[in-house]
Design a protein around this motif. Structure first.
Motif, short mmCIF file in Angstrom:
data_model
loop_
_atom_site.label_atom_id
_atom_site.label_comp_id
_atom_site.label_asym_id
_atom_site.label_seq_id
_atom_site.Cartn_x
_atom_site.Cartn_y
_atom_site.Cartn_z
N PRO A 38 -10.96 -6.66 -21.25
CA PRO A 38 -9.54 -6.42 -21.59
C PRO A 38 -8.71 -5.92 -20.41
N GLU A 39 -9.35 -5.19 -19.48
CA GLU A 39 -8.59 -4.68 -18.33
C GLU A 39 -8.09 -5.83 -17.46
N PHE A 40 -8.87 -6.90 -17.38
CA PHE A 40 -8.42 -8.08 -16.64
C PHE A 40 -7.22 -8.72 -17.34
N GLY A 41 -7.28 -8.76 -18.67
CA GLY A 41 -6.19 -9.36 -19.43
C GLY A 41 -4.88 -8.62 -19.23
N ILE A 42 -4.94 -7.30 -19.17
CA ILE A 42 -3.73 -6.49 -18.96
C ILE A 42 -3.09 -6.82 -17.60
N VAL A 43 -3.92 -6.86 -16.57
CA VAL A 43 -3.41 -7.17 -15.23
C VAL A 43 -2.84 -8.58 -15.19
N LEU A 44 -3.54 -9.51 -15.82
CA LEU A 44 -3.11 -10.91 -15.79
C LEU A 44 -1.77 -11.08 -16.51
N ARG A 45 -1.56 -10.36 -17.59
CA ARG A 45 -0.28 -10.45 -18.31
C ARG A 45 0.86 -9.89 -17.46
N THR A 46 0.58 -8.85 -16.69
CA THR A 46 1.60 -8.29 -15.80
C THR A 46 1.99 -9.30 -14.73
N ILE A 47 0.99 -9.97 -14.15
CA ILE A 47 1.24 -11.00 -13.14
C ILE A 47 2.02 -12.16 -13.75
N THR A 48 1.63 -12.57 -14.95
CA THR A 48 2.31 -13.69 -15.62
C THR A 48 3.77 -13.36 -15.90
N LEU A 68 -9.25 -18.35 -10.05
CA LEU A 68 -9.47 -17.58 -11.27
C LEU A 68 -10.16 -18.43 -12.34
N VAL A 69 -9.68 -19.65 -12.50
CA VAL A 69 -10.24 -20.55 -13.51
C VAL A 69 -11.72 -20.82 -13.22
N PHE A 70 -12.01 -21.15 -11.96
CA PHE A 70 -13.40 -21.45 -11.58
C PHE A 70 -14.29 -20.23 -11.79
N ALA A 71 -13.79 -19.04 -11.44
CA ALA A 71 -14.57 -17.82 -11.59
C ALA A 71 -14.82 -17.51 -13.08
N ASN A 82 -11.77 -9.89 -7.65
CA ASN A 82 -11.24 -9.97 -6.28
C ASN A 82 -10.03 -10.90 -6.21
N THR A 83 -10.10 -12.01 -6.93
CA THR A 83 -8.98 -12.96 -6.93
C THR A 83 -7.77 -12.36 -7.63
N LEU A 84 -8.03 -11.63 -8.71
CA LEU A 84 -6.95 -10.96 -9.43
C LEU A 84 -6.27 -9.93 -8.52
N ALA A 86 -6.12 -10.09 -5.26
CA ALA A 86 -5.36 -10.85 -4.26
C ALA A 86 -4.01 -11.29 -4.85
N LEU A 87 -4.01 -11.71 -6.11
CA LEU A 87 -2.76 -12.10 -6.77
C LEU A 87 -1.82 -10.92 -6.93
N GLN A 88 -2.39 -9.76 -7.25
CA GLN A 88 -1.57 -8.56 -7.42
C GLN A 88 -0.85 -8.17 -6.13
N SER A 89 -1.53 -8.37 -5.01
CA SER A 89 -0.96 -7.95 -3.72
C SER A 89 0.02 -8.97 -3.15
N LEU A 90 0.12 -10.13 -3.79
CA LEU A 90 0.96 -11.21 -3.28
C LEU A 90 2.41 -11.03 -3.73
N ASN A 91 3.33 -11.39 -2.87
CA ASN A 91 4.73 -11.44 -3.26
C ASN A 91 4.93 -12.72 -4.07
N ILE A 92 4.90 -12.60 -5.40
CA ILE A 92 4.89 -13.76 -6.29
C ILE A 92 6.09 -14.69 -6.05
N ASP A 93 7.25 -14.09 -5.89
CA ASP A 93 8.49 -14.86 -5.74
C ASP A 93 8.87 -14.93 -4.26
#
Length: 331
Positions: A38-48, A68-71, A82-84, A86-93
């Motif tokens: 569930p902790e991954f899901g919380i982070v992923l929803r924030t990124i989304t 992420l999909v392959f993992a 680790n991929t999550l 990396a996504l968190q640290s990225l400037n999404i926009d």
């Protein structure tokens, strides 16, 4: 769907929105399925949520999405984490204006966190490891000047292509293969790095060189957009065929792409001749006519291979028919 061969900015906008919508939908599905983590899901929803609010999504977001999909499929949760991160640290926009394209050296410090992601795509495309050298300050400045002058020229003789490019390409990364590698490439783009274009500036000495390469790579992006919801052909990647733009044999998808983008390059060269811009772009009418002839023969070679061996879907056949119709009406 109405399949359009010529540059079309409205279609490019649809592709951008389609990629974003599909990305958000898939990430929300993954987050819902992470019941044991569930902790991954919380982070992923924030990124989304950040992706939903973004105007221009960073190309690396798409690359990390596939990792992420392959993992997740492999239940490799350390890699997923680790991929999550990396996504968190990225400037999404991407912080750029609507008609701007971010131009970077592959070794620019802003790419430090995801340079290996980019390089992995380049190396997967090549039969050999691609080692690159940083650009000199002079090389980078010369390319910027060439890029600016080429855009200004397009405004005058092919504004539709410029408008399309400004929608399809958000980030342009300059990569120069090291002399020791003995490898050469002009450009590269990838479905899984939507919005990113790699260019080798060394062989691009004139505006015509650059614009021909841009027409080529924009053609790949158009096909990526069309294949978002349906494959264009059903051949296996293990089946290899002669390709009109490569010395080595290629999967049918590569041959199909090469055939289509050759027609797009011909469209650009023909427009140059029709509008009398050859000399202004650093070429000549004679040279551009020869380019058109070479491109026509290259297209015929690819088309013959595709017609003999490709297992085209209805979409794939319709798109190719548009390119074929253009090429033979020109002949």
């Amino acid at each position: 769907m109405d399949y359009i061969f010529v540059p079309n900015v409205e279609l490019a906008i649809q592709f951008n929105q389609g990629f974003k919508t599909a990305l958000v939908s898939s990430l929300e599905y993954i987050a819902d399925e992470l019941k044991d983590n569930p902790e991954f899901g919380i982070v992923l929803r924030t990124i989304t949520s950040k992706i939903k609010k973004s105007t221009w999504i960073h190309p690396a977001v798409y690359g990390y999405y596939y990792e992420l999909v392959f993992a997740a499929e492999a239940q490799a949760w350390d890699t997923f984490a680790n991929t999550l991160q990396a996504l968190q640290s990225l400037n999404i926009d991407l912080d750029i204006k609507p008609q701007d394209i971010e131009i970077l050296d592959l070794f620019d410090s802003s790419l430090d966190s995801h340079r290996q992601l980019y390089l992995s795509h380049l190396n997967n495309e090549s039969a050999n490891q691609i080692d690159c050298d940083p650009l000199t300050k002079n090389q980078f400045q010369q390319f910027q000047e060439l890029w600016q002058s080429s855009q200004e020229s397009l405004i005058h003789f092919f504004p539709e292509l410029l408008a399309e490019i400004q929608q399809l390409i958000r980030q342009l990364v300059l990569a120069v293969p090291s002399q020791s590698s003995g490898l050469h490439f002009h450009g590269a783009s990838f479905f899984s790095l939507w919005g990113l274009l790699f260019l080798n500036p060394e062989p691009l000495t004139t505006q015509f060189d650059l614009l021909l390469t841009l027409a080529h790579e924009a053609g790949h992006s158009v096909l990526f957009g069309y294949s978002m919801n349906e494959p264009l052909l059903r051949n296996q990647d293990t089946e290899l065929y002669e390709s009109p733009l490569r010395q080595e044999r290629r999967p049918m998808a590569g041959v199909y792409h090469a055939t289509f983008v050759t027609a797009r390059m011909h469209l650009l060269a023909s427009r140059v001749l029709k509008t009398g811009w050859a000399e202004s772009l650093g070429s000549s009418n004679t040279a551009v006519k020869e380019t058109c002839q070479d491109l026509f023969h290259t297209f015929e070679e690819g088309l013959n291979t595709v017609k003999r061996f490709a297992q085209l879907t209805d979409s794939g056949a319709s798109i190719l028919a548009r390119a074929e119709s253009y090429m033979y009406q020109k002949k």
